[in-house]
Design a protein around this motif. Sequence first.
Motif, short mmCIF file in Angstrom:
data_model
loop_
_atom_site.label_atom_id
_atom_site.label_comp_id
_atom_site.label_asym_id
_atom_site.label_seq_id
_atom_site.Cartn_x
_atom_site.Cartn_y
_atom_site.Cartn_z
N GLN A 89 4.60 8.82 1.96
CA GLN A 89 3.12 9.64 1.57
C GLN A 89 2.24 8.12 1.60
OE1 GLN A 89 2.30 11.49 -2.14
NE2 GLN A 89 4.41 12.68 -1.97
N PRO A 90 2.80 7.04 1.12
CA PRO A 90 1.68 5.66 1.21
C PRO A 90 1.37 5.34 2.57
CG PRO A 90 3.98 5.33 -0.05
CD PRO A 90 4.09 6.55 0.27
N GLU A 91 2.50 5.56 3.43
CA GLU A 91 2.25 5.21 4.97
C GLU A 91 1.68 6.32 5.74
OE1 GLU A 91 5.47 2.09 6.21
OE2 GLU A 91 6.34 3.78 5.34
N GLY A 92 1.95 7.55 5.33
CA GLY A 92 1.46 8.75 6.16
C GLY A 92 -0.08 8.53 5.95
N ASN A 93 -0.67 8.11 4.87
CA ASN A 93 -2.06 7.82 4.55
C ASN A 93 -2.75 7.16 5.77
OD1 ASN A 93 -4.19 7.57 3.02
ND2 ASN A 93 -3.55 5.58 2.05
N TRP A 94 -1.85 6.36 6.55
CA TRP A 94 -2.58 5.64 7.49
C TRP A 94 -2.41 6.26 8.93
CZ3 TRP A 94 -6.40 2.24 7.16
CH2 TRP A 94 -6.95 1.84 5.65
N TYR A 141 2.35 2.85 -5.73
CA TYR A 141 1.31 1.80 -5.77
C TYR A 141 0.54 2.24 -4.28
CZ TYR A 141 3.40 -1.42 -9.00
OH TYR A 141 3.82 -2.06 -10.04
N PRO A 142 -0.78 2.11 -4.42
CA PRO A 142 -1.55 2.67 -3.38
C PRO A 142 -1.75 1.83 -2.12
CG PRO A 142 -3.13 1.93 -4.90
CD PRO A 142 -1.66 1.45 -5.49
N THR A 143 -1.84 2.47 -0.92
CA THR A 143 -2.02 1.59 0.32
C THR A 143 -3.36 1.75 0.67
OG1 THR A 143 -1.52 3.89 1.38
CG2 THR A 143 0.19 2.06 1.45
N ILE A 144 -4.22 0.72 0.33
CA ILE A 144 -5.86 0.67 0.40
C ILE A 144 -6.11 0.16 1.77
CG2 ILE A 144 -5.95 0.90 -2.00
CD1 ILE A 144 -6.71 -2.17 -2.23
N SER A 145 -5.30 -0.57 2.19
CA SER A 145 -5.97 -1.09 3.72
C SER A 145 -4.74 -0.98 4.81
CB SER A 145 -6.30 -2.54 3.64
OG SER A 145 -5.22 -3.51 3.63
N TRP A 146 -5.13 -1.14 5.96
CA TRP A 146 -4.09 -1.20 7.22
C TRP A 146 -3.02 -2.21 6.82
CZ3 TRP A 146 -1.44 1.41 10.45
CH2 TRP A 146 -0.71 0.66 11.44
#
Lengths: 91, 314
Positions: free
Chosen positions: B49-54, B112-117
């Motif tokens: 999920q955190p990486e799929g976000n990008w 933890y969130p992935t807020i930037s690339w």
Amino acid sequence: MSQLWEVFVRGRRGLSHVHAGSVHAADAQMALRNARDVYTRRGEGVSIWVVPSSQITASTPDEKDPFFDPSADKVYRHPTFYNLPEEVRQM
Amino acid sequence: MSADLQTQFDALIDADERIEPRDWMPDAYRKTLIRQIAQHAHSEIIGMQPEGNWITRAPSLKRKAILMAKVQDEAGHGLYLYGAAETLGVDRAELLDLLHTRKQKYSSIFNYPTISWADVGAIGWLVDGAAITNQVPLCRCSYGPYARAMIRICKEESFHQRQGFEILLTLSNGTPAQRGLAQDAVNRWWWPSLMMFGPPDADSPNSAQSMAWGIKRFSNDELRQKFVDMTVPQAGVLGLTLPDPELRFDEETGHHHFGEIDWTEFYQVVKGNGPCNEQRLRHRVRAHEEGAWVGEAAAAYAAKQASREGVAVA
């Protein structure tokens, strides 16, 4: 319902299929496709077998000793059992 | 009889041989493995999920293709591991239920969130780097199917770590803004990555038994130290700093000394109070429920085909 399949992969021509793991699938075709996606993402195989896990008959570890005993006491089946004269270098 | 079986099991462990699925094993060994392998599998699939976000916002087609391949690998790793767990007599569906009903956990790092690339880079470099440090010794775990799954996983993780490092290296050599993103991501991911090794040895009561069973080969603190020693020089190559004023090489011990970890934060996230715990689990349950029709359709198709061929459906 989805059932469990055991996956065997042939790494390259000339090698036998080797157990890689298992997948869930509703039928054989889908099991093959799932096995391809899960176990051969980097060219690990040129051929795949899938077998319903329930179709495999295995020896039980409990009777391991008696089951394999017959081969244990026949040392004469190995070439090292035989003493060759020095002059015979290779055989 | 049971004493005999226990003796046989102990002898295999002492000889550093592998335990295989149909072997007798103590209940506690089986339970420990099921819990550990399931938790590991859950981590792999929640980790998508955190990486799929990008994926939809990757900066180039190349980066997008790489990121998709990586996220697919995480799904694959989850499947290898669920497969290994199933050899212990549990069903994958049961394990997913335990995840969805919060009775089993996954690694806290994914809360933890992935807020930037740049976070995608930091995850590859630090999170996958820490995972590799943890996982390499598991390739020699006493339970055969788990060890074999780990060998496969470790081979693939190496791509993950390198791609993350390369993302950070590119950003670090880019504009000041890009460099800033890279540094910010490393600042946020460094401490949670150190927490991935688990509580300090003194507070890790189950470790000793896992070591005795050959499931665990090194202690949490040993692995954490190993990771720090490996990673600090790499940060130098990236031209980025690590957010720890106490970090220094200790000539005497030959290791890097690092500051105190905030274990309060760790336990808060473990208990479900991290920034994304709710979001991750909600998304997982939704994907499971909304995707259920796929399995049902496949089963219906298989049943129809089988009846047409006049074969009894299994």
